[in-house]
Design a protein around this motif. Structure first.
Motif, PDB file in Angstrom:
ATOM      1  N   ASN A   1       0.836  -1.197   0.000  1.00  0.00           N
ATOM      2  CA  ASN A   1       0.000   0.000   0.000  1.00  0.00           C
ATOM      3  C   ASN A   1       0.873   1.249   0.000  1.00  0.00           C
ATOM      4  O   ASN A   1       1.903   1.311   0.685  1.00  0.00           O
TER       5      ASN A   1
ATOM      6  N   ASP B   1      -5.402   6.538  -1.272  1.00  0.00           N
ATOM      7  CA  ASP B   1      -6.814   6.682  -1.639  1.00  0.00           C
ATOM      8  C   ASP B   1      -7.572   7.599  -0.673  1.00  0.00           C
ATOM      9  O   ASP B   1      -8.758   7.859  -0.879  1.00  0.00           O
ATOM     10  N   ARG B   2      -6.890   8.091   0.362  1.00  0.00           N
ATOM     11  CA  ARG B   2      -7.484   9.082   1.267  1.00  0.00           C
ATOM     12  C   ARG B   2      -6.680  10.381   1.284  1.00  0.00           C
ATOM     13  O   ARG B   2      -6.927  11.257   2.115  1.00  0.00           O
ATOM     14  N   HIS B   3      -5.735  10.492   0.373  1.00  0.00           N
ATOM     15  CA  HIS B   3      -4.883  11.674   0.290  1.00  0.00           C
ATOM     16  C   HIS B   3      -5.714  12.860  -0.204  1.00  0.00           C
ATOM     17  O   HIS B   3      -6.518  12.723  -1.133  1.00  0.00           O
ATOM     18  N   PRO B   4      -5.558  14.053   0.392  1.00  0.00           N
ATOM     19  CA  PRO B   4      -6.431  15.180   0.022  1.00  0.00           C
ATOM     20  C   PRO B   4      -6.307  15.628  -1.422  1.00  0.00           C
ATOM     21  O   PRO B   4      -7.241  16.230  -1.956  1.00  0.00           O
TER      22      PRO B   4
ATOM     23  N   PHE C   1      -0.981  10.036   4.729  1.00  0.00           N
ATOM     24  CA  PHE C   1      -2.265   9.557   4.246  1.00  0.00           C
ATOM     25  C   PHE C   1      -2.069   8.332   3.359  1.00  0.00           C
ATOM     26  O   PHE C   1      -1.142   8.298   2.539  1.00  0.00           O
ATOM     27  N   ARG C   2      -2.934   7.349   3.513  1.00  0.00           N
ATOM     28  CA  ARG C   2      -3.010   6.317   2.487  1.00  0.00           C
ATOM     29  C   ARG C   2      -3.468   7.007   1.209  1.00  0.00           C
ATOM     30  O   ARG C   2      -4.301   7.917   1.261  1.00  0.00           O
TER      31      ARG C   2
ATOM     32  N   SER D   1      -6.555  11.541  -4.014  1.00  0.00           N
ATOM     33  CA  SER D   1      -7.878  10.905  -4.049  1.00  0.00           C
ATOM     34  C   SER D   1      -8.867  11.706  -4.881  1.00  0.00           C
ATOM     35  O   SER D   1      -9.914  11.196  -5.279  1.00  0.00           O
ATOM     36  N   ARG D   2      -8.494  12.969  -5.175  1.00  0.00           N
ATOM     37  CA  ARG D   2      -9.383  13.857  -5.934  1.00  0.00           C
ATOM     38  C   ARG D   2      -8.698  14.396  -7.185  1.00  0.00           C
ATOM     39  O   ARG D   2      -9.101  15.416  -7.731  1.00  0.00           O
TER      40      ARG D   2
ATOM     41  N   GLU E   1      -7.622   3.385  -4.910  1.00  0.00           N
ATOM     42  CA  GLU E   1      -7.114   2.156  -4.292  1.00  0.00           C
ATOM     43  C   GLU E   1      -5.629   2.333  -3.984  1.00  0.00           C
ATOM     44  O   GLU E   1      -4.828   2.611  -4.878  1.00  0.00           O
TER      45      GLU E   1
END
Length: 464
Positions: A143, A156-159, A153-154, A162-163, A171
């Protein structure tokens, strides 16, 4: 570099790489140059004539734009690029990817690039080193994590990632992410195997033979110890030649291993950048990091000017908008004030959120509209240079960097001095006298602290 300092390394080139965007290409070049490995980054397929200017080079890169391209484009262009690098004869040929793994099945497919690279280069395995602790990128049990503002941040949750407006990361497990892009076998040397010295055995058990395809082997990198172990695994497992898809984590890993073996000097490094009297910045980045840098510049003596995206996406207003921005920037430069020309202020900017609508209203596809933003910034920079004779510039954003450098007629870059990790000050080589020896910094959106543009002006080296 003296011959004795590289006595344990083979003669000639050690590594060649194709960078999937321009900022990542300079990032990889910086790591090698800082380790004392003379490196040149070509902006066109390397020829004997071009490389004559760099007789000491031990690493040659080729900057590309695959990160923003379709698999169909890759099928046409990447085999030619890989073949031009393979003929140089280095034992490692790298498809250099972003350390945030920017990719999808439709855009910037790393899996497609790997399949094409193996067809060209061959090899029994495809090592993948993505983690780069110096850039605050970490891979743990497959990961990928990234730190921003002191918080990890992982992905897929990075600010930001992830966007991401083109390749959002849904993922963080790179095995899962990559399986959507290639049917090739994928396995992992996790940190447990790596720390136990079991990596080579795992590779041997999975490597291609007469009945297998060469597998992708992801290698965890969390810290300096696992970074060094990854470098050892790749270098000692390269065989007669290996193709790898890796971030600059590969460069950090290999040089860490070579340094540990005493093959390169532990004293190498880059000089700090000298100050400039004035610079110009163009930014196509949507990153909050770059937004904070633009805000800092506005508060600290720079002029900042937004490009109106609606106007540049419409043919009847585009040239007038470019000329408006160029004249404002030129006026600032004549007064000794450094301008920053930008298209967005972070991922929440209305121009970013509404970009699809802007493109559609202009009768353009999203991809065409995005490329037009880059070529607009390139035209802005070209006109600025032609009218002012400026000698140091900064480009923020990977896609924008590619468009700008391509339009300026630069044939190659070499690292001149340290700035922030991943964004060195480079010297340009060009057949155009007015561009030859100019200084340029290609900055990825996530690179640098808030005062990056100020330090690009004032010089020095820093760790932001």
């Amino acid at each position: 570099m003296s011959a004795s300092s590289t006595a344990g390394l083979p003669a000639g080139l050690l590594l060649t790489y194709y960078g999937d965007d321009f900022t990542g290409s300079t990032d990889a070049m910086e790591v090698m140059a800082a380790a004392g490995i003379p490196t040149v980054l070509c902006l066109e397929p390397p020829t004997a004539e071009l490389l004559k200017r760099f007789p000491e080079a031990r690493c040659v890169g080729l900057a590309g734009s695959a990160r923003g391209r379709s698999p169909e484009w890759m099928e046409t262009e990447l085999p030619k690029a890989f073949a031009s690098l393979k003929q140089l004869g280095a034992p490692v040929l790298q498809y250099k990817i972003c350390s945030t793994f920017d990719s999808s099945p439709a855009i910037g497919s790393i899996g497609k690039a790997i399949d094409l690279g193996v067809q060209t280069v061959g090899g029994r395995w495809v090592p993948m080193v993505v983690g780069a602790p110096r850039l605050k990128r970490y891979q743990l049990f497959g990961n990928l994590f990234a730190a921003i503002g002191g918080e990890g941040f992982r992905l897929d949750r990075h600010p930001t990632m992830s966007r991401h407006p083109v390749t959002p990361m849904a993922e963080a497990d790179l095995r899962v992410h990559l399986r959507e892009q290639s049917a090739r076998p994928i396995t992992l040397v996790d940190m447990v195997r790596l720390q136990a010295g079991m990596g080579a055995g795992h590779v041997a058990a999975h490597a291609a033979d007469n009945n297998k395809e060469a597998p992708v082997v992801l290698i965890d990198v969390l810290d300096d110890a696992t970074l060094l172990a990854a470098g050892q695994l790749v270098w000692e497992g390269k065989g007669s030649g290996v193709f790898t898809a890796s971030s600059s984590g590969l460069q950090y890993a290999l040089t860490a291993y070579w340094r540990q073996r005493g093959w390169i000097s532990p004293q190498a490094g880059l000089p700090p950048a000298a100050p400039a009297s004035v610079i110009a910045v163009v930014s196509g980045s949507c990153s909050p990091v770059t937004a904070a840098q633009i805000e800092w510049a506005a508060r600290n003596g720079f002029t900042t000017e937004r490009v109106d995206l609606w106007k540049i996406l419409h043919t009847e207003t585009a040239q007038a908008e470019i000329e408006r921005v160029v004249e404002l920037a030129c006026s600032s430069i004549r007064q000794g004030i450094s301008p920053v020309v930008y298209t967005a202020m972070g991922p929440d900017d209305s121009a970013v959120i509404g970009f699809d609508t802007l493109a559609r209203d202009a009768g353009r596809t999203r991809a065409d509209a995005a490329r037009l933003v880059g070529t607009t910034l390139a035209e802005v920079m070209k006109r600025l240079l032609d009218r002012t004779g400026l000698r140091r510039v900064v480009v923020a954003g990977g896609d924008s960097s590619g468009e700008v450098v391509s339009m300026l007629g630069i044939a190659a870059l070499a690292v001149e001095a340290a700035m922030a990790p991943g964004a060195p000050l480079c010297r340009a080589y060009s057949r155009l006298p007015q561009r030859d020896s100019m200084e340029i910094i290609l900055k990825g959106g996530q690179i640098g602290d808030d005062s990056f543009f100020g330090k690009a002006l004032a010089g020095g080296a820093f760790n932001g």
